[in-house]
Design a protein around this motif. Sequence first.
Motif, PDB file in Angstrom:
ATOM      1  N   SER A  37       0.824  -1.167  -0.151  1.00  0.00           N
ATOM      2  CA  SER A  37       0.146   0.014  -0.030  1.00  0.00           C
ATOM      3  C   SER A  37       0.848   1.237  -0.066  1.00  0.00           C
ATOM      4  O   SER A  37       1.995   1.088   0.465  1.00  0.00           O
ATOM      5  CB  SER A  37      -1.027  -0.034   1.200  1.00  0.00           C
ATOM      6  N   PHE A  38       0.349   2.312  -0.520  1.00  0.00           N
ATOM      7  CA  PHE A  38       0.959   3.574  -0.659  1.00  0.00           C
ATOM      8  C   PHE A  38      -0.021   4.640  -0.418  1.00  0.00           C
ATOM      9  O   PHE A  38      -1.238   4.787  -0.872  1.00  0.00           O
ATOM     10  CB  PHE A  38       1.644   3.940  -1.954  1.00  0.00           C
ATOM     11  N   ALA A  39       0.159   5.627   0.834  1.00  0.00           N
ATOM     12  CA  ALA A  39      -0.642   6.718   0.899  1.00  0.00           C
ATOM     13  C   ALA A  39      -0.090   7.866   1.167  1.00  0.00           C
ATOM     14  O   ALA A  39       1.131   8.000   1.890  1.00  0.00           O
ATOM     15  CB  ALA A  39      -1.710   6.170   2.385  1.00  0.00           C
ATOM     16  N   VAL A  80       2.640  20.700   5.280  1.00  0.00           N
ATOM     17  CA  VAL A  80       2.756  19.422   6.036  1.00  0.00           C
ATOM     18  C   VAL A  80       2.376  18.415   4.988  1.00  0.00           C
ATOM     19  O   VAL A  80       1.198  18.398   4.354  1.00  0.00           O
ATOM     20  CB  VAL A  80       1.631  19.500   7.187  1.00  0.00           C
ATOM     21  N   ARG A  81       2.897  17.051   5.106  1.00  0.00           N
ATOM     22  CA  ARG A  81       3.060  15.956   4.497  1.00  0.00           C
ATOM     23  C   ARG A  81       3.103  14.864   5.073  1.00  0.00           C
ATOM     24  O   ARG A  81       4.263  14.720   5.929  1.00  0.00           O
ATOM     25  CB  ARG A  81       3.925  16.094   3.117  1.00  0.00           C
ATOM     26  N   LEU A  82       2.373  13.829   4.915  1.00  0.00           N
ATOM     27  CA  LEU A  82       2.313  12.440   5.547  1.00  0.00           C
ATOM     28  C   LEU A  82       2.441  11.572   4.637  1.00  0.00           C
ATOM     29  O   LEU A  82       1.407  11.360   3.812  1.00  0.00           O
ATOM     30  CB  LEU A  82       1.458  12.228   6.717  1.00  0.00           C
ATOM     31  N   THR A  83       3.461  10.587   4.375  1.00  0.00           N
ATOM     32  CA  THR A  83       3.227   9.534   3.325  1.00  0.00           C
ATOM     33  C   THR A  83       3.761   8.305   4.024  1.00  0.00           C
ATOM     34  O   THR A  83       4.781   8.098   4.932  1.00  0.00           O
ATOM     35  CB  THR A  83       4.511   9.608   2.342  1.00  0.00           C
ATOM     36  N   THR A  84       3.097   7.118   3.731  1.00  0.00           N
ATOM     37  CA  THR A  84       3.246   5.740   4.339  1.00  0.00           C
ATOM     38  C   THR A  84       3.305   4.749   3.037  1.00  0.00           C
ATOM     39  O   THR A  84       2.677   4.781   2.362  1.00  0.00           O
ATOM     40  CB  THR A  84       2.104   5.608   5.278  1.00  0.00           C
ATOM     41  N   VAL A  85       4.094   3.890   3.356  1.00  0.00           N
ATOM     42  CA  VAL A  85       4.533   2.777   2.380  1.00  0.00           C
ATOM     43  C   VAL A  85       4.440   1.520   3.183  1.00  0.00           C
ATOM     44  O   VAL A  85       5.188   1.446   3.998  1.00  0.00           O
ATOM     45  CB  VAL A  85       5.609   2.938   1.507  1.00  0.00           C
ATOM     46  N   GLU A  86       3.556   0.447   2.840  1.00  0.00           N
ATOM     47  CA  GLU A  86       3.636  -0.943   3.363  1.00  0.00           C
ATOM     48  C   GLU A  86       4.037  -2.038   2.489  1.00  0.00           C
ATOM     49  O   GLU A  86       3.458  -1.919   1.469  1.00  0.00           O
ATOM     50  CB  GLU A  86       2.376  -0.926   4.355  1.00  0.00           C
ATOM     51  N   LEU A  87       4.488  -3.033   3.013  1.00  0.00           N
ATOM     52  CA  LEU A  87       4.553  -4.275   2.215  1.00  0.00           C
ATOM     53  C   LEU A  87       4.663  -5.365   3.149  1.00  0.00           C
ATOM     54  O   LEU A  87       5.283  -5.534   4.288  1.00  0.00           O
ATOM     55  CB  LEU A  87       5.987  -4.449   1.422  1.00  0.00           C
ATOM     56  N   ASN A  88       3.447  -6.002   3.272  1.00  0.00           N
ATOM     57  CA  ASN A  88       3.211  -7.241   4.136  1.00  0.00           C
ATOM     58  C   ASN A  88       3.144  -8.595   3.432  1.00  0.00           C
ATOM     59  O   ASN A  88       2.610  -8.789   2.387  1.00  0.00           O
ATOM     60  CB  ASN A  88       1.982  -6.812   4.687  1.00  0.00           C
ATOM     61  N   PHE A 135     -10.161 -14.046   8.923  1.00  0.00           N
ATOM     62  CA  PHE A 135      -8.963 -13.416  10.128  1.00  0.00           C
ATOM     63  C   PHE A 135      -7.733 -13.467   9.199  1.00  0.00           C
ATOM     64  O   PHE A 135      -7.423 -14.528   8.636  1.00  0.00           O
ATOM     65  CB  PHE A 135      -9.068 -14.394  11.352  1.00  0.00           C
ATOM     66  N   GLU A 136      -7.088 -12.423   8.811  1.00  0.00           N
ATOM     67  CA  GLU A 136      -5.925 -12.227   8.258  1.00  0.00           C
ATOM     68  C   GLU A 136      -4.586 -11.715   9.033  1.00  0.00           C
ATOM     69  O   GLU A 136      -4.687 -10.332   8.932  1.00  0.00           O
ATOM     70  CB  GLU A 136      -6.108 -11.371   7.139  1.00  0.00           C
ATOM     71  N   PRO A 137      -3.756 -12.670   9.553  1.00  0.00           N
ATOM     72  CA  PRO A 137      -2.876 -11.530  10.297  1.00  0.00           C
ATOM     73  C   PRO A 137      -1.556 -11.588   9.183  1.00  0.00           C
ATOM     74  O   PRO A 137      -1.613 -12.041   8.083  1.00  0.00           O
ATOM     75  CB  PRO A 137      -2.213 -12.919  11.152  1.00  0.00           C
ATOM     76  N   SER A 138      -0.833 -10.534   9.599  1.00  0.00           N
ATOM     77  CA  SER A 138       0.327 -10.124   8.585  1.00  0.00           C
ATOM     78  C   SER A 138       1.413  -9.646   9.213  1.00  0.00           C
ATOM     79  O   SER A 138       1.513  -9.283  10.546  1.00  0.00           O
ATOM     80  CB  SER A 138      -0.154  -9.179   7.541  1.00  0.00           C
ATOM     81  N   PHE A 139       2.528  -9.638   8.768  1.00  0.00           N
ATOM     82  CA  PHE A 139       3.628  -9.102   9.007  1.00  0.00           C
ATOM     83  C   PHE A 139       4.662  -8.402   8.026  1.00  0.00           C
ATOM     84  O   PHE A 139       4.321  -9.154   6.851  1.00  0.00           O
ATOM     85  CB  PHE A 139       4.692  -9.924   9.991  1.00  0.00           C
ATOM     86  N   GLY A 140       5.330  -7.378   8.190  1.00  0.00           N
ATOM     87  CA  GLY A 140       5.926  -7.046   7.123  1.00  0.00           C
ATOM     88  C   GLY A 140       6.919  -5.602   7.617  1.00  0.00           C
ATOM     89  O   GLY A 140       7.322  -5.459   8.554  1.00  0.00           O
ATOM     90  N   LEU A 141       6.923  -4.648   6.509  1.00  0.00           N
ATOM     91  CA  LEU A 141       7.825  -3.561   6.574  1.00  0.00           C
ATOM     92  C   LEU A 141       6.919  -2.273   6.434  1.00  0.00           C
ATOM     93  O   LEU A 141       6.040  -2.251   5.762  1.00  0.00           O
ATOM     94  CB  LEU A 141       8.981  -3.576   5.448  1.00  0.00           C
ATOM     95  N   ARG A 142       7.451  -1.141   6.973  1.00  0.00           N
ATOM     96  CA  ARG A 142       6.711   0.039   6.975  1.00  0.00           C
ATOM     97  C   ARG A 142       7.712   1.089   6.782  1.00  0.00           C
ATOM     98  O   ARG A 142       8.679   1.099   7.516  1.00  0.00           O
ATOM     99  CB  ARG A 142       5.905   0.125   8.340  1.00  0.00           C
ATOM    100  N   TYR A 143       7.407   2.070   6.108  1.00  0.00           N
ATOM    101  CA  TYR A 143       8.156   3.527   5.737  1.00  0.00           C
ATOM    102  C   TYR A 143       7.096   4.478   6.037  1.00  0.00           C
ATOM    103  O   TYR A 143       5.886   4.765   5.367  1.00  0.00           O
ATOM    104  CB  TYR A 143       8.596   3.632   4.289  1.00  0.00           C
TER     105      TYR A 143
END
Length: 341
Positions: free
Chosen positions: A127-129, A153-161, A174-182
Amino acid sequence: MALKRTFMIGVMLVCGTLTGAAWGQNHTPGTYFERNPDSGDSLPLALPGVFDYDTQLFAPLEFTNGKEKDPNTGLYFELSKTYLSLERAARFDSIRGRESSNGTEFYTGTRYELGWYNEQDQGWNASFAKTEGTFFVNNGSGFLGGTPTIGNVRLTTVELNRTFRQTTSRGGVFEPSFGLRYNWMRDRITDNGINTLGNNNIFVQNASNTAFGIQVGARMSKRRGRWRFTYRGNVAATYNQQRLDIDDVIAGGFADLSITDQSFVPILDGTLEATYNVTRDLSLKLGVQGSYIWNGVLRANTESLSGNGLALGANPGTPAFLANDENYVAAGFVFGMEFRR
């Protein structure tokens, strides 16, 4: 002889009809990639089951077990607009030693999500926001007044799970997940006015936070007919690289400074969404979401030139206050569309 010929023709017609009916029962309408003939060895290869999507985006929704729609396999994509409330950078009066808030403001943003699940209920999610906006601080901008301070002001979030899923005894997913966040958080403050020395002064601050780490989370979904209700939560532990760049341009000269630091920043966020299947593959969704970023965030100082200790040439000898241990809250609404094949 004529009777025998008529009988043979009738047998052939019956066999042809039965063969056509059997083929129609064993195949559903769609685009299929079957084995290439010997003369087609140079054609591109296709894995069975990957491209057998019939591309009917507006096909009516059907329930596979008579009551509910089973979880999708394959690709899915979401496009959403967000309307988030972000806290503005505060004002730190270095002369009087006091802090005052600038409040919050809602800004529009965009969020993209792309994912995939296989038949074994294992998959990936990315995901990218991004949310960004501009505000004005009517603080007089300087000892003798002038234009207001402009902030961005700016907020950016990137996730890979890496994601997994299973069906619960009550029919939920039910969906558990783990991964990286920026996470990237930025304040850019521009003050164009007259300083305490009576000189024209352009004062620019650029405070950025680059946070990278790991996260774990889970999503719980429950379907009721065309509606699907989803609850999602994540916890992340990130390493934050802070950087403050200052440009202080005064009549007859200029001064600049860069300050860097590091911090550990935990992040909590959650989402509550309601999704409605318009067709078999397309859905509309509406929800709320929120993120709380704990202490460890660098923010700029929106105080005017007359009291801003970070203004290098405007207030010589004034103690500078560095707001590098602040929290960050982003909360609001989300609405968009979803495609699941």
